[in-house]
Motif scaffolding. Structure first.
Motif, mmCIF file in Angstrom:
data_model
loop_
_atom_site.group_PDB
_atom_site.id
_atom_site.type_symbol
_atom_site.label_atom_id
_atom_site.label_comp_id
_atom_site.label_asym_id
_atom_site.label_seq_id
_atom_site.Cartn_x
_atom_site.Cartn_y
_atom_site.Cartn_z
ATOM 1 N N ARG A 1 -13.362 -8.918 -30.356
ATOM 2 C CA ARG A 1 -12.915 -8.899 -28.980
ATOM 3 C C ARG A 1 -12.542 -7.715 -28.749
ATOM 4 O O ARG A 1 -12.451 -6.444 -27.527
ATOM 5 C CB ARG A 1 -11.290 -9.559 -29.937
ATOM 6 N N SER B 1 2.692 -10.345 -23.793
ATOM 7 C CA SER B 1 1.587 -10.631 -22.162
ATOM 8 C C SER B 1 0.304 -11.323 -22.843
ATOM 9 O O SER B 1 -0.029 -11.819 -22.008
ATOM 10 C CB SER B 1 1.134 -8.982 -21.698
ATOM 11 N N GLY B 2 0.130 -10.882 -24.462
ATOM 12 C CA GLY B 2 -0.729 -11.461 -24.345
ATOM 13 C C GLY B 2 -0.728 -12.755 -24.932
ATOM 14 O O GLY B 2 -1.513 -14.198 -24.941
ATOM 15 N N ARG C 1 -5.257 -12.144 -14.212
ATOM 16 C CA ARG C 1 -4.287 -10.874 -14.689
ATOM 17 C C ARG C 1 -3.565 -10.887 -13.141
ATOM 18 O O ARG C 1 -2.434 -10.102 -13.212
ATOM 19 C CB ARG C 1 -5.529 -9.494 -14.310
ATOM 20 N N ARG D 1 -2.615 -5.166 -23.879
ATOM 21 C CA ARG D 1 -3.711 -4.340 -23.052
ATOM 22 C C ARG D 1 -3.556 -3.159 -21.901
ATOM 23 O O ARG D 1 -4.223 -2.178 -21.903
ATOM 24 C CB ARG D 1 -5.442 -5.182 -23.281
ATOM 25 N N ASP D 2 -2.681 -3.382 -21.043
ATOM 26 C CA ASP D 2 -2.766 -2.917 -20.190
ATOM 27 C C ASP D 2 -1.875 -2.509 -19.185
ATOM 28 O O ASP D 2 -0.691 -2.420 -18.235
ATOM 29 C CB ASP D 2 -3.409 -3.753 -18.733
ATOM 30 N N MET D 3 -0.818 -3.090 -20.757
ATOM 31 C CA MET D 3 0.555 -2.315 -19.407
ATOM 32 C C MET D 3 1.237 -1.665 -19.070
ATOM 33 O O MET D 3 1.462 -1.323 -18.548
ATOM 34 C CB MET D 3 1.976 -2.648 -20.770
ATOM 35 N N ILE E 1 -10.517 -16.618 -24.906
ATOM 36 C CA ILE E 1 -10.028 -15.666 -24.287
ATOM 37 C C ILE E 1 -10.307 -15.103 -23.078
ATOM 38 O O ILE E 1 -9.573 -15.060 -22.371
ATOM 39 C CB ILE E 1 -8.237 -15.094 -25.221
ATOM 40 N N TYR F 1 -1.637 -14.969 -21.555
ATOM 41 C CA TYR F 1 -3.197 -14.716 -21.744
ATOM 42 C C TYR F 1 -3.257 -16.176 -22.885
ATOM 43 O O TYR F 1 -4.008 -16.878 -22.273
ATOM 44 C CB TYR F 1 -3.958 -13.659 -22.109
ATOM 45 N N ARG F 2 -3.161 -15.949 -23.452
ATOM 46 C CA ARG F 2 -3.297 -17.270 -24.862
ATOM 47 C C ARG F 2 -2.605 -18.657 -24.361
ATOM 48 O O ARG F 2 -3.946 -19.104 -23.968
ATOM 49 C CB ARG F 2 -2.573 -16.771 -26.037
ATOM 50 N N ARG G 1 -1.353 -19.265 -31.048
ATOM 51 C CA ARG G 1 -2.374 -18.249 -32.215
ATOM 52 C C ARG G 1 -3.529 -19.265 -32.823
ATOM 53 O O ARG G 1 -3.899 -18.093 -33.866
ATOM 54 C CB ARG G 1 -0.958 -17.951 -33.176
ATOM 55 N N ASP H 1 -12.592 -6.390 -24.591
ATOM 56 C CA ASP H 1 -11.507 -5.976 -24.361
ATOM 57 C C ASP H 1 -11.478 -4.228 -23.245
ATOM 58 O O ASP H 1 -11.163 -4.320 -22.391
ATOM 59 C CB ASP H 1 -10.279 -5.781 -25.454
ATOM 60 N N ALA I 1 -8.825 -14.101 -19.907
ATOM 61 C CA ALA I 1 -8.504 -11.825 -19.776
ATOM 62 C C ALA I 1 -9.376 -11.686 -18.761
ATOM 63 O O ALA I 1 -8.870 -10.316 -18.596
ATOM 64 C CB ALA I 1 -8.296 -11.581 -20.485
ATOM 65 N N ALA J 1 -6.122 -5.966 -31.496
ATOM 66 C CA ALA J 1 -5.864 -6.581 -31.998
ATOM 67 C C ALA J 1 -5.687 -6.278 -33.548
ATOM 68 O O ALA J 1 -5.996 -5.576 -34.148
ATOM 69 C CB ALA J 1 -7.032 -7.896 -32.579
ATOM 70 N N ARG K 1 -14.639 -4.707 -20.786
ATOM 71 C CA ARG K 1 -14.511 -5.554 -19.078
ATOM 72 C C ARG K 1 -13.916 -4.136 -18.003
ATOM 73 O O ARG K 1 -13.469 -3.174 -18.260
ATOM 74 C CB ARG K 1 -13.660 -6.575 -19.830
ATOM 75 N N ARG L 1 -3.862 -9.655 -40.362
ATOM 76 C CA ARG L 1 -4.507 -11.212 -39.492
ATOM 77 C C ARG L 1 -4.667 -12.012 -40.632
ATOM 78 O O ARG L 1 -4.412 -12.959 -40.209
ATOM 79 C CB ARG L 1 -5.341 -10.886 -38.427
#
Ligand code: CDP
Length: 232
Positions: free
Chosen positions: A184, A39-40, A113, A134-136, A103, A43-44, A95, A188, A107, A17, A191, A161
């Motif tokens: 986060r 992609s986030g 996923r 995160r996993d692209m 989230i 998920y959002r 946002r 992230d 996620a 993030a 997991r 942020r």
């Protein structure tokens, strides 16, 4: 005019993030005339759907049901992407700190996923895509032509942020943001499914002391080395 030698790459930008993924991805996509896949945002949007339906976020099956019922669409508007949930524009709503806080279980849900990864791959059938998340580079596009891993110091990420939220009229203290981002980062990265990991073949870029323009130029140059053609 079709240029047979012009290659439309798949570019992935992963990182934690506040490392600058989305802004960089959107500007790179514009420079190359590619699609930006945030992609986030997907998920959002599913998380917002779950919050709106007041489902128990601890209940995986309920989250899956919501994801199955929801239509998430990303529509480019200039450099920006607008995000639609069941045809409603939720670009700003996704946002909100409330969504960000909720989230993690969404996620971490393997079925969600899998569903979203399918949509994400669909975006890239013809190449010409900049996908951030995160996993692209690790899971969704393991064969991407260019993989970037963005990192930045926690102080800088919290500052970024804060100004992003402040521009939207949401004031959050740096301490709270730092704590929230670190939390986060941990969830992230730890997991089981699709954790945030640097793809083996990624180029790492530390953006702590870089401007957005410098980040964009770096990624566009890397893309051009791999056959992409600058449009602007
Ligand atoms: O920029 P920021 O990390 O705040 O937000 P984001 O990229 O919109 O991602 C929000 C959250 O979605 C992350 O913290 C991840 O938990 C999740 N995410 C994910 O699991 N996989 C992705 N490919 C993208 C986001």
């Amino acid at each position: 005019l079709v240029q047979p030698d012009r290659k439309r790459l798949i570019i992935t930008i992963d990182g934690p993030a506040g490392s600058g993924k989305s802004t960089t991805a959107s500007r790179v996509a514009q420079a190359l005339n590619y699609l930006h896949l945030d992609s986030g945002a997907m998920y959002r949007a599913v998380t917002l759907a779950a919050l709106d339906a007041k489902v128990d976020l601890e209940d995986d099956d309920q989250i899956i049901q919501i994801a199955e019922k929801s239509t998430v669409e990303l529509m480019p508007q200039g450099v920006f992407l607008r995000v639609f949930l069941n045809r409603r524009d939720v670009t700003d709503a996704i946002r909100s700190p409330k969504v960000t806080e909720a989230i993690a279980p969404v996620a971490a849900n393997p079925k969600v996923r899998e569903m979203l990864a399918k949509v994400q791959r669909h975006f890239a059938v013809d190449g010409g895509i900049v996908a951030d998340g995160r996993d692209m580079g690790t899971v969704v596009f393991p064969n991407a032509d260019l993989k970037i891993f963005l990192v930045a110091s926690i102080e800088e990420r919290a500052r970024r942020r804060q100004s992003e939220l402040s521009a939207k009229g949401i004031e959050v203290s740096l301490d709270d943001l730092r704590a929230n981002i670190l939390k986060r980062d941990v969830s992230d990265s730890s997991r089981k499914i699709s954790p945030l990991l640097k793809p083996e073949d990624a180029v790492t870029l530390d953006t702590s002391e870089m401007s957005i323009d410098q980040q964009v130029t770096f990624v566009v140059n890397e893309a051009c080395k791999r056959g992409a053609v600058r449009q602007t």
